[in-house]
Scaffold this active site. Sequence first.
Site, mmCIF file in Angstrom:
data_model
loop_
_atom_site.group_PDB
_atom_site.id
_atom_site.type_symbol
_atom_site.label_atom_id
_atom_site.label_comp_id
_atom_site.label_asym_id
_atom_site.label_seq_id
_atom_site.Cartn_x
_atom_site.Cartn_y
_atom_site.Cartn_z
ATOM 1 N N PHE A 149 -5.913 9.232 -2.964
ATOM 2 C CA PHE A 149 -6.830 10.188 -2.332
ATOM 3 C C PHE A 149 -6.180 11.517 -1.971
ATOM 4 O O PHE A 149 -6.865 12.506 -1.741
ATOM 5 C CB PHE A 149 -7.453 9.566 -1.066
ATOM 6 C CG PHE A 149 -6.533 9.570 0.131
ATOM 7 C CD1 PHE A 149 -6.339 10.728 0.882
ATOM 8 C CD2 PHE A 149 -5.822 8.435 0.503
ATOM 9 C CE1 PHE A 149 -5.473 10.742 1.968
ATOM 10 C CE2 PHE A 149 -4.956 8.439 1.589
ATOM 11 C CZ PHE A 149 -4.778 9.602 2.320
ATOM 12 N N LYS A 173 -9.187 6.679 -13.389
ATOM 13 C CA LYS A 173 -9.867 6.015 -12.260
ATOM 14 C C LYS A 173 -9.383 6.732 -11.001
ATOM 15 O O LYS A 173 -8.314 6.440 -10.471
ATOM 16 C CB LYS A 173 -9.483 4.530 -12.228
ATOM 17 C CG LYS A 173 -10.473 3.621 -11.543
ATOM 18 C CD LYS A 173 -10.796 3.949 -10.118
ATOM 19 C CE LYS A 173 -9.791 3.431 -9.129
ATOM 20 N NZ LYS A 173 -10.092 3.822 -7.722
ATOM 21 N N GLU A 176 -11.731 6.348 -4.950
ATOM 22 C CA GLU A 176 -13.151 6.351 -4.584
ATOM 23 C C GLU A 176 -13.415 7.194 -3.342
ATOM 24 O O GLU A 176 -14.547 7.551 -3.039
ATOM 25 C CB GLU A 176 -13.667 4.915 -4.394
ATOM 26 C CG GLU A 176 -13.048 4.119 -3.250
ATOM 27 C CD GLU A 176 -11.685 3.491 -3.583
ATOM 28 O OE1 GLU A 176 -10.983 3.991 -4.477
ATOM 29 O OE2 GLU A 176 -11.331 2.498 -2.924
ATOM 30 N N SER A 226 -0.271 3.566 -2.890
ATOM 31 C CA SER A 226 0.601 2.872 -1.930
ATOM 32 C C SER A 226 1.505 1.865 -2.646
ATOM 33 O O SER A 226 1.181 1.385 -3.745
ATOM 34 C CB SER A 226 -0.272 2.142 -0.910
ATOM 35 O OG SER A 226 -1.054 1.183 -1.582
ATOM 36 N N CYS A 281 3.206 12.282 -0.115
ATOM 37 C CA CYS A 281 4.255 11.287 -0.318
ATOM 38 C C CYS A 281 5.629 11.928 -0.224
ATOM 39 O O CYS A 281 6.643 11.256 -0.264
ATOM 40 C CB CYS A 281 4.075 10.611 -1.668
ATOM 41 S SG CYS A 281 4.264 11.760 -3.011
ATOM 42 N N GLU A 375 5.473 3.494 6.502
ATOM 43 C CA GLU A 375 4.824 4.754 6.136
ATOM 44 C C GLU A 375 3.630 4.976 7.056
ATOM 45 O O GLU A 375 2.724 4.149 7.110
ATOM 46 C CB GLU A 375 4.350 4.698 4.674
ATOM 47 C CG GLU A 375 3.670 5.979 4.230
ATOM 48 C CD GLU A 375 3.288 5.989 2.756
ATOM 49 O OE1 GLU A 375 2.840 4.955 2.234
ATOM 50 O OE2 GLU A 375 3.429 7.057 2.130
HETATM 51 P P1 NAD Z 1 -4.019 3.228 -2.434
HETATM 52 O O1 NAD Z 1 -2.886 2.442 -2.962
HETATM 53 O O2 NAD Z 1 -4.844 2.651 -1.358
HETATM 54 O O3 NAD Z 1 -5.037 3.597 -3.621
HETATM 55 C C1 NAD Z 1 -4.589 4.120 -4.850
HETATM 56 C C2 NAD Z 1 -5.536 3.677 -5.949
HETATM 57 O O4 NAD Z 1 -5.532 2.252 -6.023
HETATM 58 C C3 NAD Z 1 -6.981 4.104 -5.695
HETATM 59 O O5 NAD Z 1 -7.514 4.577 -6.896
HETATM 60 C C4 NAD Z 1 -7.644 2.829 -5.204
HETATM 61 O O6 NAD Z 1 -8.992 2.739 -5.581
HETATM 62 C C5 NAD Z 1 -6.850 1.725 -5.861
HETATM 63 N N1 NAD Z 1 -6.729 0.505 -5.049
HETATM 64 C C6 NAD Z 1 -6.702 0.421 -3.692
HETATM 65 N N2 NAD Z 1 -6.525 -0.860 -3.309
HETATM 66 C C7 NAD Z 1 -6.433 -1.604 -4.432
HETATM 67 C C8 NAD Z 1 -6.218 -2.995 -4.692
HETATM 68 N N3 NAD Z 1 -6.089 -3.873 -3.719
HETATM 69 N N4 NAD Z 1 -6.154 -3.396 -5.978
HETATM 70 C C9 NAD Z 1 -6.272 -2.509 -6.983
HETATM 71 N N5 NAD Z 1 -6.487 -1.184 -6.792
HETATM 72 C C10 NAD Z 1 -6.555 -0.731 -5.543
HETATM 73 O O7 NAD Z 1 -3.423 4.658 -2.003
HETATM 74 P P2 NAD Z 1 -4.171 5.844 -1.247
HETATM 75 O O8 NAD Z 1 -4.422 5.422 0.163
HETATM 76 O O9 NAD Z 1 -5.302 6.351 -2.070
HETATM 77 O O10 NAD Z 1 -3.040 6.965 -1.295
HETATM 78 C C11 NAD Z 1 -2.022 7.070 -0.346
HETATM 79 C C12 NAD Z 1 -0.747 6.409 -0.836
HETATM 80 O O11 NAD Z 1 -0.347 6.983 -2.067
HETATM 81 C C13 NAD Z 1 0.430 6.629 0.110
HETATM 82 O O12 NAD Z 1 1.128 5.429 0.216
HETATM 83 C C14 NAD Z 1 1.260 7.690 -0.588
HETATM 84 O O13 NAD Z 1 2.628 7.678 -0.263
HETATM 85 C C15 NAD Z 1 1.048 7.306 -2.010
HETATM 86 N N6 NAD Z 1 1.330 8.416 -2.917
HETATM 87 C C16 NAD Z 1 2.487 8.332 -3.626
HETATM 88 C C17 NAD Z 1 2.833 9.360 -4.471
HETATM 89 C C18 NAD Z 1 4.116 9.302 -5.247
HETATM 90 O O14 NAD Z 1 4.340 10.175 -6.056
HETATM 91 N N7 NAD Z 1 4.986 8.309 -5.047
HETATM 92 C C19 NAD Z 1 1.996 10.475 -4.619
HETATM 93 C C20 NAD Z 1 0.816 10.517 -3.883
HETATM 94 C C21 NAD Z 1 0.485 9.470 -3.036
#
Ligand code: NAD
Length: 484
Positions: A149, A173, A176, A226, A281, A375
Amino acid sequence: MKYSPLHNFISGELVPETVSVMEVISPSDGTVLSTVPLSNYEAVNKAVKAAEKAFPVWSAIPVKERAQIFYKYKTLLEKNIDNLSFLVHEENGKTLSEARAEIEKSIEVTEYACAMPQIISGEVLEVSRGVECRLEHFPLGVVASITPFNFPNMVPNWTIPNALVLGNTMLLKPSEQVPLSANRIADLLKEAGLPDGVFNVVHGAREVVEAICDHPGIKAVSFVGSTHVAKIVYKRATSNLKRALTLGGAKNHLFVLPDANVQMTASNVAASMSGCAGQRCMAVSAMVAVGPVDNIINQLVVEAKKIIPGQNLGAVISRSAQERIEKYITEAVNEGAVLLLDGRNCKVIGKENGFYVGPTILDHVKPEMKIAKEEVFGPVLAIIRSDNLENALKIQQSSPYGNAASVFTQSGGIAKYVMENASAGMIGVNIGVPVPREPFSFGGWNESKFGVCDITGKSSIEFWTKLKKTTVKWNPESKTNWMS
Ligand code: NAD
């Protein structure tokens, strides 16, 4: 509802699905912006079929011609920067200037993809008399990109231009929580002349991600999000014999030494911890104060007080994120941390239903406290005191993450020591957010990234392509040797 309900974008068209939908909420004021479909395997299958159909034609187009479409796309990003920034601001809650910086980064990565023909020109060598070896990059086929997001426009663009210029077709994808920018990207790619089916968007949540990991038509999966989900996606995609690169969460440490420039350090640390409401991040989350640096900490508090929610500090993504962040702060205080600045219970006049957390600074945090280890993903800085650099580094090295680490010092020797010993993929010296710029690739270490290669830059080329090695004997010599 400000925008009409969103649909998937498959084969150049919006495709309504008969599935349940979720509201897209504006973090700034809590209003409903739109609805997003929570698609299933069927939608993923439709998108894969469209991408499979488009692949033979798209991949046969010379790379120089594919790049021409991305020159047009780059121009469209530039032309539309105001409305694209506003959309990111609306759906993510970050400030307009932060949203603009995000689109500027999308433009920069697209620029890199436009140079792809120059970057990937193959290698040829006469390995023996009359015998030549050549090396060429070939696209993988249908690939998928799953995004978080916090950067609704930039993170999709980390993957789209490079993967597509290299000849792949894609299914995106998006998160959401911020699905609107993905459809705008699809519109602009279409306007730039991208053939139908080369780029597709399937909206949804976990079910779509699982379908992507399982679908036999998808050859490679990139993920940013994450660590918890990065591990799930990496395991599931690779167990289905796909190539996977999954970037996870972070806990970034920043070392401040007594010889650091006071004003520069204070303003950089304040900007790093609070930019995009701490939802980067690459944001500093733990500052290790090495030795007597109280003057810098005092100035840091002065700088952080200039960061005002609703003005130069945006909202966090959701009510539950706001509650989670505030809980971390309360628990840290209960465990003995000293609150220098408290961002809890923050209200923005006129935006009372928005999700705001003010900048928060906690001093004398112990390395074993939860706030020092996990985090938080909000505008919160934990200051950990250390007598010496060795111990400071041990704190950083013991973190399971490894996205970024920075040091603020005027000593070249200390800077070099941190550059060599910090356990992170991206290091900063006197820089609060050490994001490498193109052509340098983006990617962390440890539990901040699973898989080989990085998500942008030269390293991403290896991820999005497979190498073909061809050996040709051009002379008629009939003698056989070990090569025959
Ligand atoms: P998230 O992991 O909750 O979601 C990421 C994606 O995974 C979304 O598209 C979501 O729909 C999907 N998703 C969520 N739960 C799922 C599950 N149980 N099974 C399968 N798919 C699932 O992450 P977020 O809250 O959208 O973003 C924040 C996180 O992203 C933070 O931890 C941040 O550090 C990380 N991030 C990392 C980088 C990097 O380069 N390392 C860059 C940006 C963000």
